[in-house]
Design an enzyme around this catalytic site. Structure first.
Site, PDB file in Angstrom:
ATOM      1  N   CYS A   1       0.833  -1.206   0.000  1.00  0.00           N
ATOM      2  CA  CYS A   1       0.000   0.000   0.000  1.00  0.00           C
ATOM      3  C   CYS A   1       0.870   1.259   0.000  1.00  0.00           C
ATOM      4  O   CYS A   1       1.355   1.694   1.045  1.00  0.00           O
ATOM      5  CB  CYS A   1      -0.919  -0.018   1.216  1.00  0.00           C
ATOM      6  SG  CYS A   1      -1.884   1.479   1.383  1.00  0.00           S
TER       7      CYS A   1
ATOM      8  N   CYS B   1      -0.431   4.139   2.136  1.00  0.00           N
ATOM      9  CA  CYS B   1      -0.184   4.019   3.580  1.00  0.00           C
ATOM     10  C   CYS B   1       1.276   4.309   3.910  1.00  0.00           C
ATOM     11  O   CYS B   1       1.581   4.940   4.912  1.00  0.00           O
ATOM     12  CB  CYS B   1      -0.495   2.606   4.067  1.00  0.00           C
ATOM     13  SG  CYS B   1      -1.976   1.892   3.381  1.00  0.00           S
ATOM     14  N   ASP B   2       2.200   3.817   3.081  1.00  0.00           N
ATOM     15  CA  ASP B   2       3.600   3.775   3.487  1.00  0.00           C
ATOM     16  C   ASP B   2       4.558   4.608   2.641  1.00  0.00           C
ATOM     17  O   ASP B   2       5.734   4.724   2.979  1.00  0.00           O
ATOM     18  CB  ASP B   2       4.081   2.311   3.491  1.00  0.00           C
ATOM     19  CG  ASP B   2       3.237   1.459   4.421  1.00  0.00           C
ATOM     20  OD1 ASP B   2       2.874   1.963   5.502  1.00  0.00           O
ATOM     21  OD2 ASP B   2       2.919   0.314   4.081  1.00  0.00           O
TER      22      ASP B   2
END
Ligand code: NDP
Length: 322
Positions: free
Chosen positions: A146, A149-150
């Site tokens: 992801c 997200c990261d």
């Protein structure tokens, strides 16, 4: 005397419909069934929201000419379903018992139980992993599925994306906001990539992206964190180490979230729920919507439409059965 430490694990309500899944399919179904005055429980998953909550900008959902962030789109759908009286629970269902004639009991992973006359399954699909040992060993320490997200953790660093579909192109483009360089590892040739033309054009035009064709990830290197990757050319067997890579993003597709449904409704060979006559499953009173039954279109808007169809099929089914 009431024991305040005891948790009430039983919701005694009998819902007209329990919807399992909190992405566009499940939430659209919840908007329709609650607006049709069916007592609606939407069990939205934990974390809730499905794949749209891990995407960045959604540019192709009608009604948002300037695009909308995936999590905001989901939040708006949640609010819209609440407006018509749906009950939302951010939980995961692990088991379903019963039939339409006995009623269905849904059990959540920590034991909470819910009763419903009918069900819509809209549990979506989850990211696939390559299955190489070092991939899981470094998950959360530089390996991710992801970018939204990261990606932020890789400011000014080199990263690699695995995959040649739209998801990989989207992740690669997004990562160039942070990373100094993004390698995209594609196991086939440029001509055989699955991504759509517009996504490819954007990725090819991005100077921070370097494509490596016929290339597979063999090993993630490092001790505490990712410190390089070993890749192989599958035509020549030549190996190469990209020592500057500190982040690896796997974007190779998805698998349907149907493990808990194995003995409940018919699944196809890949685990997708088999739908007939629109959104009916093999179990009377149980309907299906979204990516959990759709490996062809897999879009937010098709999932939402599928949710609408399931809600209408279900309303008609319940009306016929009185
Ligand atoms: P796809 O199935 O379209 O693509 C998967 C990619 O991963 C392919 O290039 C595939 O290669 C590769 N792959 C699969 N397994 C491996 C492996 N073991 N090792 C290396 N590579 C592997 O999945 P996506 O998630 O990209 O897209 C799913 C759907 O969602 C599509 O319909 C897509 O259009 C849509 N989508 C749309 C977006 C948008 O419009 N904004 C964004 C993201 C997705 P191979 O071809 O060799 O099998």
């Amino acid at each position: 005397m009431a024991n305040k430490t005891l948790k009430n694990t039983q919701d005694f309500e009998i819902y007209d419909v329990a919807i399992i899944g909190g992405g566009p399919a499940g939430l659209t179904a919840a908007i329709y069934t609650s607006r049709a005055l069916l007592k609606t429980l939407a069990i939205a998953g934990n974390p809730p929201g499905g794949q749209l909550t891990t995407t960045t900008e959604v540019e192709n959902f009608p009604g948002f000419p300037n695009g909308i962030q995936g999590p905001e789109l989901i939040q708006r759908m949640r609010e819209q379903s609440l407006r018509f009286g749906a009950v939302l629970k951010d939980e995961n269902i692990s088991k379903i018992n019963g039939t339409f004639s006995t009623g269905f009991t849904l059990t959540e992973s920590s034991g909470n139980q819910y009763n419903a006359r009918s069900i819509i399954i809209a549990t979506g699909a989850s990211a696939k992993w390559l299955g190489i040992p070092t991939e899981q060993a470094f998950r959360g320490r530089g390996v991710s599925a992801c970018a939204t997200c990261d990606g932020f953790f890789f400011k000014g660093k080199e990263v690699a994306v695995v995959g040649g579909g739209d998801a990989a192109m989207e992740e690669a483009n997004f990562l160039t906001r942070f990373a100094s360089k993004v390698y995209v590892l594609v196991r086939k040739s440029k001509e055989k990539m699955r991504a759509s033309k517009i996504m490819l054009q954007r990725a090819f035009a991005n100077e921070k992206i370097e494509f490596l064709f016929y290339t597979e990830l063999r090993e993630v290197l490092g001790t505490e964190k990712v410190a390089g990757i070993r890749v192989v050319n599958n035509q020549t067997n030549e190996e190469k180490i990209l020592s500057g890579v500190e982040g690896v993003f796997i974007a190779i597709g998805h698998a349907p979230n149907t493990e808990f449904l194995r003995d409940f409704v018919e699944l196809d060979a890949k685990g997708y729920v088999v739908a007939s006559q629109g959104t009916h499953t093999s179990m009377e009173g149980v309907f299906v919507a979204g990516d959990v039954a759709d490996f062809r279109y897999r879009q937010g808007v098709t999932a939402a439409s599928f949710g609408c169809m399931a809600a209408i099929d279900l309303e008609r089914f319940l009306a016929e059965r009185g």
